[in-house]
Structure formats: structure tokens, C-alpha cells
Design an enzyme around this catalytic site. Sequence first.
Site, mmCIF file in Angstrom:
data_model
loop_
_atom_site.group_PDB
_atom_site.id
_atom_site.type_symbol
_atom_site.label_atom_id
_atom_site.label_comp_id
_atom_site.label_asym_id
_atom_site.label_seq_id
_atom_site.Cartn_x
_atom_site.Cartn_y
_atom_site.Cartn_z
ATOM 1 N N HIS A 21 0.852 -1.195 0.000
ATOM 2 C CA HIS A 21 0.000 0.000 0.000
ATOM 3 C C HIS A 21 0.885 1.242 0.000
ATOM 4 O O HIS A 21 2.116 1.140 -0.023
ATOM 5 C CB HIS A 21 -1.017 -0.034 1.155
ATOM 6 C CG HIS A 21 -0.430 -0.110 2.537
ATOM 7 N ND1 HIS A 21 0.491 0.814 3.017
ATOM 8 C CD2 HIS A 21 -0.639 -0.992 3.548
ATOM 9 C CE1 HIS A 21 0.810 0.505 4.272
ATOM 10 N NE2 HIS A 21 0.149 -0.594 4.615
ATOM 11 N N HIS A 24 3.961 1.440 2.340
ATOM 12 C CA HIS A 24 5.188 0.761 1.885
ATOM 13 C C HIS A 24 5.871 1.602 0.809
ATOM 14 O O HIS A 24 7.088 1.751 0.787
ATOM 15 C CB HIS A 24 4.869 -0.617 1.282
ATOM 16 C CG HIS A 24 4.122 -1.542 2.190
ATOM 17 N ND1 HIS A 24 2.839 -1.950 1.932
ATOM 18 C CD2 HIS A 24 4.474 -2.131 3.356
ATOM 19 C CE1 HIS A 24 2.432 -2.782 2.898
ATOM 20 N NE2 HIS A 24 3.401 -2.896 3.778
ATOM 21 N N CYS A 130 1.421 -12.585 19.985
ATOM 22 C CA CYS A 130 0.518 -12.145 18.913
ATOM 23 C C CYS A 130 1.075 -12.619 17.584
ATOM 24 O O CYS A 130 2.194 -12.236 17.211
ATOM 25 C CB CYS A 130 0.378 -10.612 18.923
ATOM 26 S SG CYS A 130 -0.513 -10.016 17.464
ATOM 27 N N CYS A 133 1.720 -9.679 15.075
ATOM 28 C CA CYS A 133 2.967 -8.919 15.280
ATOM 29 C C CYS A 133 4.189 -9.828 15.229
ATOM 30 O O CYS A 133 5.312 -9.350 15.208
ATOM 31 C CB CYS A 133 2.975 -8.227 16.646
ATOM 32 S SG CYS A 133 1.719 -6.970 16.893
ATOM 33 N N CYS A 155 -4.270 -8.234 21.650
ATOM 34 C CA CYS A 155 -3.165 -7.350 21.247
ATOM 35 C C CYS A 155 -3.704 -5.936 21.052
ATOM 36 O O CYS A 155 -4.701 -5.743 20.352
ATOM 37 C CB CYS A 155 -2.556 -7.863 19.948
ATOM 38 S SG CYS A 155 -1.424 -6.701 19.167
ATOM 39 N N HIS A 158 -3.570 -5.230 17.123
ATOM 40 C CA HIS A 158 -4.440 -5.975 16.212
ATOM 41 C C HIS A 158 -5.847 -6.259 16.759
ATOM 42 O O HIS A 158 -6.701 -6.735 16.020
ATOM 43 C CB HIS A 158 -3.794 -7.313 15.834
ATOM 44 C CG HIS A 158 -2.638 -7.169 14.898
ATOM 45 N ND1 HIS A 158 -1.341 -6.995 15.328
ATOM 46 C CD2 HIS A 158 -2.587 -7.135 13.548
ATOM 47 C CE1 HIS A 158 -0.550 -6.882 14.286
ATOM 48 N NE2 HIS A 158 -1.267 -6.959 13.196
ATOM 49 N N LYS A 305 -4.416 4.925 10.711
ATOM 50 C CA LYS A 305 -3.261 4.275 10.102
ATOM 51 C C LYS A 305 -3.772 3.214 9.123
ATOM 52 O O LYS A 305 -4.718 2.502 9.413
ATOM 53 C CB LYS A 305 -2.421 3.601 11.186
ATOM 54 C CG LYS A 305 -1.216 2.858 10.624
ATOM 55 C CD LYS A 305 -0.357 2.300 11.755
ATOM 56 C CE LYS A 305 0.931 1.702 11.213
ATOM 57 N NZ LYS A 305 0.837 0.317 10.824
ATOM 58 N N LYS A 308 -4.394 -3.636 6.277
ATOM 59 C CA LYS A 308 -5.185 -4.517 5.424
ATOM 60 C C LYS A 308 -6.485 -4.886 6.126
ATOM 61 O O LYS A 308 -7.537 -4.966 5.514
ATOM 62 C CB LYS A 308 -4.360 -5.766 5.109
ATOM 63 C CG LYS A 308 -4.709 -6.370 3.781
ATOM 64 C CD LYS A 308 -3.713 -7.428 3.372
ATOM 65 C CE LYS A 308 -3.945 -8.702 4.142
ATOM 66 N NZ LYS A 308 -3.228 -9.842 3.589
#
Length: 519
Positions: A21, A24, A130, A133, A155, A158, A305, A308
Site C-alpha cells: 500500500h 510501503h 501475537c 505482530c 493485542c 491488532h 493508520k 489490510k
Amino acid sequence: MSTGQSFYITTPIYYPSDLPHIGHGYTTVAVDALARWHRQSGDDTWMLTGTDEHGQKMLRAAAANGVTPQEWVDKLVTESWFPLLETLEVRNDDFIRTTQPRHEERVQQFVQTLYDRGYIYAGEYEALYCVGCEEFKPEAEIVDGTGAFEGLKVCAIHSKPLELLQEKNYFFKLSEFGDRLLELYKNEPDFVRPESARNEVVSFVRSGLKDLSISRSAFDWGITVPWDPSHVIYVWVDALLNYATAVGYGTDPAQFERRWPAYHVVGKDILRFHAVIWPAMLMAAGLDVPRGVFAHGWLLVGGEKMSKSKLTGIAPTEITDVFGSDAYRFYFLSAIAFGQDGSFSWEDLSARYQAELANGFGNLASRTTAMIEKYFEGVVPPASAYTDGDLRVQQIVTDAAANADAAMERFRPDEAIAGIWTIVDALNGYITDNEPWALAKAGERERLGTVLYTAAEGLRALAVLLSPFMPEATQKLWEALGHSGRLQDQPLREAGAWGVLRPGTSVNGLAPLFPRIEQ
């Protein structure tokens, strides 16, 4: 053309099952621009990017898709990650994949070295893990679940339930390095940048470091621990080592000596791994720590932020298909203070494209070349006596080049572009003030020649200075100004010198560098 000074810079290695995305793309383009700047300044430059292909998350994704983990990562890298580099005009020197033998063998060698030096021991481990992570979670990142996850620990990043893992593991004596790390941050204040990131790392280390579990025995998708084949090396240890294995650690001492240490550019969410664990591992192995770690902010879309799971991820091609790769690179590198969070919006991108690229830079290039074609048969005229106004333009060009170079040394591409843009604004104002069309009408050929030479030579400097940020448009402008050869061979640190463009050079027609986009 090398100055002999090494400039080795890395992106993080990306997790291939996340589709690329714009976050990156942002990191990659920033690193590419820094690498291009140094390469074009004559430094011995090396840019590395790559993919992080081991770990439990990858194993599960492959199983869910009915293929082996290796088949799964091969498909992802080929279909999504290599094309990203082409889409964004990235000129990396190497691409490392953690499943390559060159990486796996050297990781084993490194971990064996730590073991032989007494920094690794066996122990029992029970903690909340997790999978998202790929990390045992510190207390601060464990929260109580709500809704469907009521009564469970989840987490904080997440919001997914954590797994209680109990394993016999190997541990790295991270706790022994607290004082040496604090000493490093004190003696090298630029080791972690920006300052907000540095402060976070210092306070984290001051609060005390725990030893790090560096192996897993519950699954086998990873690099085997050399002295105990029933364990694989923890994915983060494996991943961090890419920066050393890719430049020959362990097998090519000459290359390693030439390149290492590196500058690492990372998102702030993985700062601790890079600024705490990684230098400690290097110290334990008796190697130099990195030259520095720069943590940039997050790209926010609608205040969140991108991820996905929340479907806020925007693919870079959604932007480049409309605006082109140069506009993508320019926008992300200039609109956001590098090191802070930035918000992306289509409205802002579109407005900046129109104002700065199409009307500012593009229009300046088109009208200058068009006037040389109209008034001087397409041949760059010589300048005669310079006035104070002309000399002021020359000074702005000199200062802009010096300021941009200093900004790039500080890892601030946004400040570098702002510095270079003073030339765009100055030249547009200069043309308005000097009215070449009126000079032509009045038959003042000498003065007209000086004004158009000044504008064209200013554009020559702009083409060179902006080339690391916008390689395509600047190459077109370079050719339109009658230059043969590659723009990227023009030495950047000399770009501010006046009088490089030779009178008598033929100017070629220039199509709009940034065509209007229908909304």
C-alpha cells in the site's frame, strides 16, 4: 566519480502477504530518493530492499491457500513486490529475500557466533504471543478484549486474542546491553532520529531490558538453529540480519568491509527492534552498530493508520495510474515532514499536482523552452551584462543547491524539495517581472537573450536537483534543454554552479511535463 565515502541505506524488509500500500511505497520512495541523491553526489552508494518471508503468520497463510510456504511467498513477491519497484521508479541495488540460501547460511553463522561468545542460553518461556505482530507482547500492549473477545487478553495493535505459548527456548542476553546502548545514544545523538523517536528509545532502555527469546520450536517454517535442529530462529532476529547478510557478512569480507555500517529507514512501529535489539546483537557479535536509524511517521487516511484488516490500504497504482510516478514521489516526499505522521487525501494530492507541478514547475519549463524556440529559433542565447535581478536568481540557485544537500544529509527530503522549490518560484516571478515578450516587441535582443538564458540555466539546475525525486519529468526536461547523456550522471553537489548550460545548444520541443488531469 566515487568520493570513496560509503552510503549504504536500507528500507525495512516487507512482509509479502500484506499487499503493497502507499505506506510501503512511501518508505521505499524516501529511501530511493536519498540513495539517488548520494549516488549522484559521487558517494559509494548501495540501496537494499527486500522481503521477510518466514514466521508462523506466513505458514498459516500458505496452509489456508493450499500451497507450501515457499510457493506462497514466491507468488506474492513476483506478483506484488517486484512490480511495486517498477511502478515507483525505484533503483535499488539489491533485493534480499530471507528464504535465499545466501541469507539463511549467514544467519546461522551469526547466531552461532553469539552462542559461542556466551550470549545465548536455553530457558523455559511462557508468555502471550501475537501472531499478527510475530512478537511476545510487553505488558503495555496487552489489553482486555471486548465483544466476541470478552474475557480474553488481546493485542493492543491488532485487537485479536493473544496465544499463551509455553516453550523451551533459546534466549539472547539483551539485558546485558542496557548501559552500552544508553552510552551509544548519548555519544551519537543522531543514532536515532527524529528526536521524538530517540527520546522514546532512551526511556524504553532506561526502564530495563529483558532477555529476548530468539527461537521457536512449535513450528518449522524458519531458519534452523545450528546447534539444535528442533528449533527455528525467531523471525525478527532472522529479519534484522538481512541488512548484514545482503552485503556479504560471513562470506564476503571485502564487500562487508566496503558497505557496512548502514543507515536504516523504518516506520516508527518497528523502531525498537532496529534501535535496541539490532545494535545489541551487533555489539554481541563484535561488529559495528548501524550508522543510524531514522523512524518516519505513519501515513493516515481519514485519520487512521492504513492496514489490510481495516481496508484503508490504498495501492500505489491507484495514484500512479492517474497522476504518474513522479507526482506520487513528489507528493509524499514534499507534503509530509519526514519523521512525522502525515495525512493522505486525494483532494490534497490533486491540488498540489495542479498548483506546484502543472502550474509551477511544468508551466515554467514549457514557456521557457517555447520562448527560446519562438525568439531564438530554438537555440539557447548567450547572456550579456547581468543586472542585480539576474544575479539574485543566480544566488537563489546556489543557495537552493547547498540547502537541499544539507537537508538530505539530515534525512529531510521534504526540506530539500522546499529548498529547491525556491528556484521555481524565483524563476516564475523573474519571467513575470522581466516580460520577455515585451523585450522581443521592443527589439531588445541582448536583454531578451540574458533573461531567457537565465531562465533556461535555472531550469538546468532544477532538472539536476529534482532528478532524485522526479526521475522521469526531469530527464525529459534535460533532453528538451539540448543535453545528451543521462541526467543521473550530473554531479549533484555542483548543480548550483552558474553557467553550465552552453549558449548555442539546441532546445527541443517539450510536451507538458504534468498534463492537466480531468477530475
